[in-house]
Design a protein around this motif. Structure first.
Motif, mmCIF file in Angstrom:
data_model
loop_
_atom_site.group_PDB
_atom_site.id
_atom_site.type_symbol
_atom_site.label_atom_id
_atom_site.label_comp_id
_atom_site.label_asym_id
_atom_site.label_seq_id
_atom_site.Cartn_x
_atom_site.Cartn_y
_atom_site.Cartn_z
ATOM 1 N N SER A 250 61.445 43.717 28.816
ATOM 2 C CA SER A 250 62.422 43.774 27.729
ATOM 3 C C SER A 250 62.891 42.387 27.303
ATOM 4 C CB SER A 250 63.632 44.619 28.144
ATOM 5 O OG SER A 250 64.248 44.086 29.304
ATOM 6 N N ASP A 251 62.727 41.386 28.187
ATOM 7 C CA ASP A 251 63.094 40.018 27.809
ATOM 8 C C ASP A 251 62.091 39.422 26.826
ATOM 9 O OD1 ASP A 251 61.214 40.151 29.885
ATOM 10 O OD2 ASP A 251 61.634 38.089 30.495
ATOM 11 N N ILE A 252 60.904 40.020 26.724
ATOM 12 C CA ILE A 252 59.894 39.559 25.767
ATOM 13 C C ILE A 252 60.021 40.317 24.452
ATOM 14 C CG2 ILE A 252 57.421 39.333 25.338
ATOM 15 C CD1 ILE A 252 56.989 39.161 28.333
ATOM 16 N N ALA A 253 60.075 41.633 24.556
ATOM 17 C CA ALA A 253 60.213 42.474 23.354
ATOM 18 C C ALA A 253 60.684 43.859 23.791
ATOM 19 C CB ALA A 253 58.887 42.576 22.603
ATOM 20 N N PRO A 254 61.497 44.523 22.944
ATOM 21 C CA PRO A 254 61.965 45.880 23.279
ATOM 22 C C PRO A 254 60.780 46.841 23.404
ATOM 23 C CG PRO A 254 63.206 44.956 21.438
ATOM 24 C CD PRO A 254 62.043 44.041 21.672
ATOM 25 N N ASN A 255 60.835 47.667 24.434
ATOM 26 C CA ASN A 255 59.846 48.731 24.648
ATOM 27 C C ASN A 255 58.435 48.223 24.950
ATOM 28 O OD1 ASN A 255 61.875 50.675 24.005
ATOM 29 N ND2 ASN A 255 61.478 50.298 21.813
ATOM 30 N N LEU A 256 58.315 46.937 25.244
ATOM 31 C CA LEU A 256 56.980 46.408 25.565
ATOM 32 C C LEU A 256 56.575 46.849 26.979
ATOM 33 C CD1 LEU A 256 54.499 44.647 25.006
ATOM 34 C CD2 LEU A 256 55.811 42.678 25.866
ATOM 35 N N ARG A 257 55.386 47.388 27.096
ATOM 36 C CA ARG A 257 54.839 47.785 28.388
ATOM 37 C C ARG A 257 53.432 47.217 28.494
ATOM 38 N NH1 ARG A 257 51.943 52.441 30.079
ATOM 39 N NH2 ARG A 257 52.251 52.974 32.296
ATOM 40 N N ILE A 258 53.175 46.543 29.597
ATOM 41 C CA ILE A 258 51.894 45.863 29.771
ATOM 42 C C ILE A 258 51.096 46.556 30.865
ATOM 43 C CG2 ILE A 258 50.759 43.704 30.412
ATOM 44 C CD1 ILE A 258 53.204 42.230 29.350
ATOM 45 N N THR A 259 49.824 46.809 30.583
ATOM 46 C CA THR A 259 48.919 47.337 31.607
ATOM 47 C C THR A 259 47.700 46.429 31.693
ATOM 48 O OG1 THR A 259 47.710 48.787 30.076
ATOM 49 C CG2 THR A 259 49.662 49.710 31.177
ATOM 50 N N THR A 260 46.973 46.579 32.798
ATOM 51 C CA THR A 260 45.797 45.741 33.016
ATOM 52 C C THR A 260 44.644 46.581 33.538
ATOM 53 O OG1 THR A 260 46.559 45.221 35.247
ATOM 54 C CG2 THR A 260 47.097 43.643 33.512
ATOM 55 N N SER A 261 43.439 46.087 33.296
ATOM 56 C CA SER A 261 42.225 46.654 33.881
ATOM 57 C C SER A 261 41.644 45.609 34.823
ATOM 58 C CB SER A 261 41.209 47.011 32.801
ATOM 59 O OG SER A 261 41.765 47.954 31.892
ATOM 60 N N ILE A 262 41.104 46.051 35.968
ATOM 61 C CA ILE A 262 40.654 45.115 36.996
ATOM 62 C C ILE A 262 39.286 45.524 37.520
ATOM 63 C CG2 ILE A 262 41.203 44.011 39.208
ATOM 64 C CD1 ILE A 262 44.119 44.750 38.770
ATOM 65 N N GLY A 263 38.382 44.551 37.593
ATOM 66 C CA GLY A 263 37.080 44.746 38.226
ATOM 67 C C GLY A 263 37.059 44.056 39.577
ATOM 68 N N VAL A 264 36.429 44.689 40.556
ATOM 69 C CA VAL A 264 36.394 44.190 41.938
ATOM 70 C C VAL A 264 34.945 44.042 42.382
ATOM 71 C CG1 VAL A 264 37.091 44.630 44.333
ATOM 72 C CG2 VAL A 264 38.540 45.419 42.438
ATOM 73 N N ALA A 265 34.645 42.943 43.064
ATOM 74 C CA ALA A 265 33.312 42.774 43.656
ATOM 75 C C ALA A 265 33.457 42.028 44.979
ATOM 76 C CB ALA A 265 32.378 42.015 42.721
ATOM 77 N N THR A 266 32.574 42.358 45.912
ATOM 78 C CA THR A 266 32.513 41.690 47.216
ATOM 79 C C THR A 266 31.115 41.135 47.398
ATOM 80 O OG1 THR A 266 34.144 43.224 48.128
ATOM 81 C CG2 THR A 266 32.818 41.991 49.709
ATOM 82 N N LEU A 267 31.029 39.973 48.010
ATOM 83 C CA LEU A 267 29.729 39.340 48.249
ATOM 84 C C LEU A 267 28.811 40.321 48.960
ATOM 85 C CD1 LEU A 267 28.492 36.516 47.746
ATOM 86 C CD2 LEU A 267 29.098 35.954 50.119
ATOM 87 N N ASN A 268 27.664 40.616 48.339
ATOM 88 C CA ASN A 268 26.773 41.671 48.827
ATOM 89 C C ASN A 268 25.915 41.241 50.002
ATOM 90 O OD1 ASN A 268 27.186 44.112 47.641
ATOM 91 N ND2 ASN A 268 25.798 43.772 45.920
ATOM 92 N N HIS A 269 25.312 40.068 49.881
ATOM 93 C CA HIS A 269 24.363 39.597 50.894
ATOM 94 C C HIS A 269 24.293 38.079 50.805
ATOM 95 C CE1 HIS A 269 21.680 39.235 47.428
ATOM 96 N NE2 HIS A 269 21.969 40.496 47.145
ATOM 97 N N PRO A 270 23.754 37.418 51.822
ATOM 98 C CA PRO A 270 23.745 35.949 51.841
ATOM 99 C C PRO A 270 23.049 35.309 50.654
ATOM 100 C CG PRO A 270 23.195 36.832 54.006
ATOM 101 C CD PRO A 270 23.229 37.994 53.062
ATOM 102 N N GLU A 271 22.099 36.027 50.054
ATOM 103 C CA GLU A 271 21.345 35.437 48.938
ATOM 104 C C GLU A 271 22.108 35.506 47.613
ATOM 105 O OE1 GLU A 271 20.015 37.631 51.088
ATOM 106 O OE2 GLU A 271 18.937 36.111 52.265
ATOM 107 N N GLU A 272 23.143 36.340 47.542
ATOM 108 C CA GLU A 272 23.875 36.462 46.286
ATOM 109 C C GLU A 272 24.690 35.199 46.020
ATOM 110 O OE1 GLU A 272 26.333 39.835 43.911
ATOM 111 O OE2 GLU A 272 27.062 39.406 45.936
ATOM 112 N N THR A 273 24.636 34.701 44.803
ATOM 113 C CA THR A 273 25.386 33.502 44.441
ATOM 114 C C THR A 273 26.806 33.873 44.013
ATOM 115 O OG1 THR A 273 24.762 33.577 42.107
ATOM 116 C CG2 THR A 273 23.250 32.442 43.625
ATOM 117 N N PRO A 274 27.734 32.910 44.021
ATOM 118 C CA PRO A 274 29.085 33.189 43.522
ATOM 119 C C PRO A 274 29.078 33.661 42.073
ATOM 120 C CG PRO A 274 29.031 31.104 44.704
ATOM 121 C CD PRO A 274 27.617 31.553 44.569
#
Length: 299
Positions: A250-274
Motif C-alpha cells: 500500500s506504500d507503493i500504490a493502493p490495492n497493489l498486489r504482487i505475485t511471482t513465478s519461480i523456476g527451480v533447478a539443481t545440478l544434475n550431474h558433474p558434466e552439467e555446466t552452470p
C-alpha cells in the motif's frame, strides 16, 4: 572468554626523520611488515598475511576481523579462550575491529608489540577496503542493492567448482515478477522501481546468509543456493513466493498486489555446466508462467 579491548588510532609519523637516527627493533619490525603487506589488495589475503607474519612476535591461534558497515566477517585459524580485541581507526576513519585469539593470556609486552605491528596494517587495510568497495560497486545493482548479472557469472563458476570438489548439491532459483509491465503502465515507473526494491528486501530477509541474490534482468532475480538439493530449493522457492504475495504494497500504490513465478533447478550431474543448469531453471520459470503464474515449477 577473557578479552582485552582497546581502540587503536594512528597519527602518521615517519619511522626515520633524520638519516643519522638509528632504527629500533620495533621500527625495523614495522618496516619489514609494511613491505609484506603492500603485496595484495584482497582483504582476506591481507589479513591472512598479517596474521602469519606477526606470529613470530605475537604467537596466536586465530583471528577474527569484523567491519559492520560492509557486513564483513573474516576468520582465520582457530578460536581460543583468550583474546585481545582492537577497534581500528585511521585519521578518524573506522577500519573495523580485529581480534587475536589463543589458549593462554597475552602478556603486556605482547600487547605492546601487537599495537606497534598493527600500525603497519592500517594503511594497507584502508586501501583493501577501498578496493573491496570498488569491486562491490561494480558487481551491485544500484537500484536494489543485490548483485548484478556480471557478478552472477563469476559466482556460478565459483559455486559450481566448490560443489564439484566437495560433492555437495547446488541449486538455483529464477524468479520473475508477474505482470510487471502492468505495474509500470498503471502506476508509473517509480512504482515499478519501488516494487523491485521491496521484493529485493523481501528476498534478503527470506534466504540464508550463504544464499546469493542477483538481479538478472528488468524484473527477474536469480538466487544461487549452495549445498541445497531439489527438495530444499523447492521449499525455499515456495516460501519466498508466499512472502512476496503477502507483502503489504500500500506504500507503493493502493490495492497493489504482487505475485511471482519461480523456476527451480539443481545440478544434475558433474558434466552439467552452470549455464545449462541456469537454462533449465529459466525454462521451468516459463512453464510456471504458462501454467497460470504465482507458482513454483521444478526442472
Amino acid at each position: 572468554m577473557r578479552q582485552e579491548q582497546a581502540t587503536l588510532e594512528v597519527i602518521p609519523n615517519p619511522a626515520f626523520q633524520h638519516k643519522e637516527q638509528v632504527a629500533t627493533p620495533e621500527q625495523i619490525q614495522r618496516l619489514e611488515l609494511s613491505g609484506i603487506l603492500q603485496t595484495t589488495l584482497v582483504l582476506d589475503q591481507l589479513l591472512q598475511i598479517f596474521s602469519q607474519s606477526i606470529r613470530q612476535w605475537v604467537p596466536h591461534d586465530g583471528f577474527h576481523y569484523r567491519y559492520q558497515d560492509l557486513g564483513l566477517q573474516i576468520r582465520g585459524g582457530e578460536r581460543a579462550v583468550h583474546s585481545c580485541h582492537y577497534t581500528l581507526t585511521l585519521e578518524g576513519e573506522s577500519l573495523g575491529e580485529l581480534t587475536l585469539t589463543r589458549r593462554k593470556r597475552f602478556s603486556e609486552k605482547e600487547l605492546e608489540t601487537f599495537e606497534t605491528l598493527l600500525c603497519s596494517l592500517l594503511y594497507p587495510l584502508r586501501n583493501a577496503l577501498l578496493y573491496y568497495r570498488a569491486l562491490e560497486s561494480a558487481h551491485t545493482d544500484p537500484l536494489t542493492g543485490v548483485y548484478n548479472r556480471t557478478a552472477l557469472n563469476s559466482a556460478m563458476q565459483r559455486e559450481w567448482k566448490l560443489a564439484q570438489r566437495l560433492h555437495t548439491p547446488l541449486s538455483i532459483l529464477v524468479l520473475d515478477i508477474d505482470h510487471f509491465k502492468a505495474i509500470n503502465d498503471t502506476y508509473g515507473h517509480p512504482a515499478g522501481d519501488a516494487a523491485l526494491v521491496k521484493i529485493a528486501d523481501c528476498l534478503r530477509q527470506g534466504v540464508r546468509a550463504s544464499d546469493i541474490i542477483f538481479r538478472y534482468g528488468g524484473e527477474e532475480f536469480v538466487i544461487l543456493l549452495s549445498n541445497t538439493d531439489t527438495a530444499g530449493a523447492t521449499l525455499l522457492a515456495q516460501r519466498l513466493r508466499r512472502r512476496i504475495r503477502d507483502m503489504d504494497c500500500s506504500d507503493i500504490a493502493p490495492n497493489l498486489r504482487i505475485t511471482t513465478s519461480i523456476g527451480v533447478a539443481t545440478l544434475n550431474h558433474p558434466e552439467e555446466t552452470p549455464e545449462q543448469m541456469l537454462k533449465r531453471a529459466d525454462d521451468a520459470l516459463y512453464r510456471a508462467k504458462r501454467q497460470g503464474r504465482d507458482r513454483v515449477v521444478t526442472a
